[in-house]
Design an enzyme around this catalytic site. Structure first.
Site, PDB file in Angstrom:
ATOM      1  N   ASN A   7       6.027 -67.503  74.405  1.00 14.32           N
ATOM      2  CA  ASN A   7       6.542 -68.219  73.677  1.00 14.32           C
ATOM      3  C   ASN A   7       7.216 -67.600  71.951  1.00 14.32           C
ATOM      4  OD1 ASN A   7       5.643 -69.498  71.067  1.00 14.32           O
ATOM      5  ND2 ASN A   7       3.446 -69.558  71.355  1.00 14.32           N
ATOM      6  N   LYS A  14       6.143 -64.237  71.047  1.00 13.56           N
ATOM      7  CA  LYS A  14       4.392 -63.757  71.503  1.00 13.56           C
ATOM      8  C   LYS A  14       4.939 -63.949  73.259  1.00 13.56           C
ATOM      9  CE  LYS A  14       1.708 -66.241  68.457  1.00 13.56           C
ATOM     10  NZ  LYS A  14       1.201 -67.352  68.187  1.00 13.56           N
ATOM     11  N   ARG A  91       7.517 -71.691  76.208  1.00 10.68           N
ATOM     12  CA  ARG A  91       7.012 -73.160  75.652  1.00 10.68           C
ATOM     13  C   ARG A  91       8.299 -73.420  74.548  1.00 10.68           C
ATOM     14  NH1 ARG A  91       3.422 -73.069  69.621  1.00 10.68           N
ATOM     15  NH2 ARG A  91       3.627 -75.117  69.581  1.00 10.68           N
ATOM     16  N   HIS A 180       1.902 -80.400  70.481  1.00 11.53           N
ATOM     17  CA  HIS A 180       0.247 -79.126  71.414  1.00 11.53           C
ATOM     18  C   HIS A 180       0.032 -80.010  72.866  1.00 11.53           C
ATOM     19  CE1 HIS A 180      -1.066 -78.795  66.635  1.00 11.53           C
ATOM     20  NE2 HIS A 180      -0.119 -77.899  66.522  1.00 11.53           N
ATOM     21  N   HIS A 208      -7.390 -80.440  67.664  1.00 10.56           N
ATOM     22  CA  HIS A 208      -6.782 -79.432  68.163  1.00 10.56           C
ATOM     23  C   HIS A 208      -6.608 -79.276  66.315  1.00 10.56           C
ATOM     24  CE1 HIS A 208      -3.748 -75.869  68.583  1.00 10.56           C
ATOM     25  NE2 HIS A 208      -3.342 -76.162  67.826  1.00 10.56           N
ATOM     26  N   LEU A 209      -7.697 -77.984  65.595  1.00  6.48           N
ATOM     27  CA  LEU A 209      -7.059 -78.144  64.301  1.00  6.48           C
ATOM     28  C   LEU A 209      -7.093 -76.445  64.057  1.00  6.48           C
ATOM     29  CD1 LEU A 209     -10.380 -79.929  63.654  1.00  6.48           C
ATOM     30  CD2 LEU A 209      -8.207 -80.919  63.257  1.00  6.48           C
ATOM     31  N   ASN A 211      -3.365 -73.833  62.272  1.00  7.51           N
ATOM     32  CA  ASN A 211      -2.997 -74.202  61.408  1.00  7.51           C
ATOM     33  C   ASN A 211      -1.919 -76.255  61.150  1.00  7.51           C
ATOM     34  OD1 ASN A 211      -2.725 -71.700  59.172  1.00  7.51           O
ATOM     35  ND2 ASN A 211      -2.042 -70.222  60.995  1.00  7.51           N
ATOM     36  N   GLY A 212      -1.677 -75.718  62.361  1.00  9.30           N
ATOM     37  CA  GLY A 212      -0.840 -77.059  62.813  1.00  9.30           C
ATOM     38  C   GLY A 212      -2.208 -77.958  62.996  1.00  9.30           C
ATOM     39  N   ARG A 241       1.126 -78.498  55.121  1.00 10.16           N
ATOM     40  CA  ARG A 241       1.293 -80.024  55.923  1.00 10.16           C
ATOM     41  C   ARG A 241       0.314 -81.376  55.327  1.00 10.16           C
ATOM     42  NH1 ARG A 241       2.579 -78.777  62.294  1.00 10.16           N
ATOM     43  NH2 ARG A 241       2.760 -76.910  61.820  1.00 10.16           N
ATOM     44  N   ARG A 285     -10.432 -70.533  55.552  1.00 13.05           N
ATOM     45  CA  ARG A 285     -11.759 -69.347  55.046  1.00 13.05           C
ATOM     46  C   ARG A 285     -11.472 -69.026  53.645  1.00 13.05           C
ATOM     47  NH1 ARG A 285     -10.426 -65.793  60.219  1.00 13.05           N
ATOM     48  NH2 ARG A 285      -7.959 -66.146  59.534  1.00 13.05           N
ATOM     49  N   GLU A 365      -3.607 -71.803  75.385  1.00 12.35           N
ATOM     50  CA  GLU A 365      -2.122 -72.818  75.910  1.00 12.35           C
ATOM     51  C   GLU A 365      -1.322 -71.644  76.636  1.00 12.35           C
ATOM     52  OE1 GLU A 365      -1.328 -73.129  70.989  1.00 12.35           O
ATOM     53  OE2 GLU A 365      -0.423 -75.038  71.478  1.00 12.35           O
TER      54      GLU A 365
HETATM   55  P1  ADP Z   1      -2.288 -71.923  64.881  1.00 11.64           P
HETATM   56  O1  ADP Z   1      -2.575 -73.171  64.508  1.00 11.64           O
HETATM   57  O2  ADP Z   1      -1.506 -70.998  64.289  1.00 11.64           O
HETATM   58  O3  ADP Z   1      -2.400 -71.153  66.277  1.00 11.64           O
HETATM   59  P2  ADP Z   1      -5.105 -71.001  64.487  1.00 11.64           P
HETATM   60  O4  ADP Z   1      -5.894 -72.063  66.256  1.00 11.64           O
HETATM   61  O5  ADP Z   1      -5.340 -69.736  65.357  1.00 11.64           O
HETATM   62  O6  ADP Z   1      -4.108 -71.272  64.505  1.00 11.64           O
HETATM   63  O7  ADP Z   1      -6.312 -71.426  63.236  1.00 11.64           O
HETATM   64  C1  ADP Z   1      -5.956 -70.669  62.488  1.00 11.64           C
HETATM   65  C2  ADP Z   1      -6.621 -71.519  61.394  1.00 11.64           C
HETATM   66  O8  ADP Z   1      -7.906 -71.444  61.744  1.00 11.64           O
HETATM   67  C3  ADP Z   1      -7.269 -70.819  60.080  1.00 11.64           C
HETATM   68  O9  ADP Z   1      -6.753 -72.071  58.891  1.00 11.64           O
HETATM   69  C4  ADP Z   1      -7.866 -70.117  59.513  1.00 11.64           C
HETATM   70  O10 ADP Z   1      -9.016 -70.080  58.655  1.00 11.64           O
HETATM   71  C5  ADP Z   1      -8.861 -70.982  60.620  1.00 11.64           C
HETATM   72  N1  ADP Z   1     -10.277 -70.321  61.461  1.00 11.64           N
HETATM   73  C6  ADP Z   1     -10.401 -69.155  61.877  1.00 11.64           C
HETATM   74  N2  ADP Z   1     -11.200 -68.449  62.203  1.00 11.64           N
HETATM   75  C7  ADP Z   1     -12.364 -69.180  61.113  1.00 11.64           C
HETATM   76  C8  ADP Z   1     -13.251 -69.690  60.875  1.00 11.64           C
HETATM   77  N3  ADP Z   1     -14.339 -68.794  61.302  1.00 11.64           N
HETATM   78  N4  ADP Z   1     -13.672 -70.093  60.133  1.00 11.64           N
HETATM   79  C9  ADP Z   1     -13.298 -71.345  59.296  1.00 11.64           C
HETATM   80  N5  ADP Z   1     -11.791 -71.050  59.635  1.00 11.64           N
HETATM   81  C10 ADP Z   1     -11.260 -70.313  60.291  1.00 11.64           C
END
Ligand code: ADP
Length: 386
Positions: A7, A14, A91, A180, A208-209, A211-212, A241, A285, A365
């Site tokens: 990736n 990665k 990817r 995604h 899918h929640l 960063n994006g 975003r 968080r 993924e």
């Molecule tokens: P990416 O899209 O970069 O792969 P991730 O799937 O790692 O991102 O998600 C990142 C998001 O998940 C950040 O907003 C982070 O705050 C949130 N997150 C991770 N662990 C927790 C948690 N225990 N409680 C709330 N949000 C969390």
């Protein structure tokens, strides 16, 4: 079958090495800060502690060399030689309308992916570099591109067409693509397993929640609509975003604030969402911590974030005329328990009416890319299976 998954991002690559009979990688890692004097390689062999090393990685080519060296290292690696790898799964974010399936990278395919850099200027160029480096240093290993957009190519025309003059679709391929896809597909398959029903008989909404963030309506195993659009900016609100916004509001802001195209792009993609609204962080968080301490803007940011998810879920229940499961995945989807509770409350009647369930399913993924790459290789008769 051993598959290396790559990736490749703008400043990091990665990697995970899989034996596709197992759901976990034999080893994994990341080369970060590529192009700086402080490049780092973090590598972890199955069941061992991660090792972090400074490395010389002025470009993606050198980074791939480090990855090849470490995965074949007698002590730290998981294979003796690169010849044990049956294929490398890359990817690739954008496959436009051409790639609807994972595809073996020939010279021609490589050039087309390169051409799509115009559609995904942030994402496709680094993927192209990763592929080029692998082709350069291991041209005997088949390379497979797995596209984020591919799963959504089943969307009907009415779902992917924007309400602007049709000639722009013709001229610029301007339409909804969605992203995604690998994650949405993976968790939809897992959801069917959990429900012990064939995916072809189900209506699933995958959220899918991370960063994006994006939400997809998966009807009978196919994506029929998804919240991200021409770029990953559209849809629900995200870490940085803005998601859906009146296009005229953007024009208004550009005029009032004298913003260039680049500045407007930065504002909407990098300074908005949870970060822009809360003024605290793009990390859920941190925003939640602040909200719990009484900060009103942080609380509002979370409220907007969740409300928009609920609206999309509602829209997709209507689009599919029903729902069997709503799947939550990625960092926020998997871990942010207040979201789980709020969704349950807000959708109480809907869930009851359709006997639907909310499922939390971790996404993977990389594993999906490895499996898809292996599938392509098994079905390519001219390649010998390893
Ligand atoms: P990416 O899209 O970069 O792969 P991730 O799937 O790692 O991102 O998600 C990142 C998001 O998940 C950040 O907003 C982070 O705050 C949130 N997150 C991770 N662990 C927790 C948690 N225990 N409680 C709330 N949000 C969390």
């Amino acid at each position: 079958m051993k598959i290396l998954v790559i990736n490749s991002g703008s400043s990091s690559i990665k990697y995970q090495l899989f034996d596709t009979r197992k759901p976990y990688p034999l080893c994994r890692g990341i080369v970060e800060r590529i192009g700086t004097r402080k490049s780092l390689l973090t590598h972890q062999k199955l069941d061992k502690r991660p090792l972090v090393n400074n490395v010389y990685a002025p470009d993606h080519y050198q980074a791939i060399r480090h990855i090849y060296d470490i995965i074949t290292n007698p002590n730290l690696g998981a294979i003796r030689s690169l010849s044990q790898i049956a294929g490398i799964g890359h990817r690739v974010v954008h496959g436009a309308e051409i790639f609807t399936q994972p595809t073996i990278i020939t010279n021609e395919v490589f050039n087309v992916i390169k051409k799509f850099s115009e559609l995904a200027p942030l994402h496709n160029p680094p993927a192209v570099l990763g592929i080029d480096a692998c082709r350069k240093f291991s041209k005997e290993i088949p390379q497979i591109a797995v596209f984020d957009t591919a799963f959504h190519q089943t969307m009907p025309q009415k779902a992917y067409t924007y309400g602007i003059p049709y000639r722009f679709y013709k001229k610029y391929s301007l339409r909804r693509y969605g992203f995604h896809g690998t994650s949405h597909m993976y968790v939809a398959v897992k959801a069917a397993k959990r429900l012990k029903k064939p995916l072809e008989s189900l209506k699933v909404i995958t959220c899918h929640l991370g960063n994006g963030c994006s939400i997809t309506a998966v009807k009978h195993g196919k994506s029929i609509d998804t919240s991200m659009g021409f770029t990953p900016l559209e849809g629900v609100m995200m870490g940085t975003r803005c998601g859906d916004i009146d296009a005229a509001a953007v024009l208004y802001l550009m005029e009032k604030e004298h913003l260039s195209i680049k500045e407007a792009d930065d504002l909407l993609n990098k300074k908005s969402g949870l970060l822009g609204l809360s003024g605290v962080s793009n990390d859920m968080r941190d925003v939640n911590k602040k909200a719990l301490s009484g900060d009103k803007r942080a609380a509002l940011a979370i409220e907007v974030f969740i409300y928009r998810i609920i609206k999309y879920i509602g829209a997709y229940i209507a689009a599919m005329d029903g729902v069997d499961a709503i799947v939550l995945t990625a960092g926020i989807g998997e871990n942010f328990t207040p979201l789980h509770q709020k969704l349950k409350n807000a959708l109480k009647n809907t869930l009851k009416k359709f006997s639907a369930r909310i499922l939390v399913i971790p996404t993977n993924e990389e594993l999906m890319i490895a499996r898809q790459a292996a599938h392509v290789l098994k079905n390519a008769p001219f390649l010998k299976a390893k």
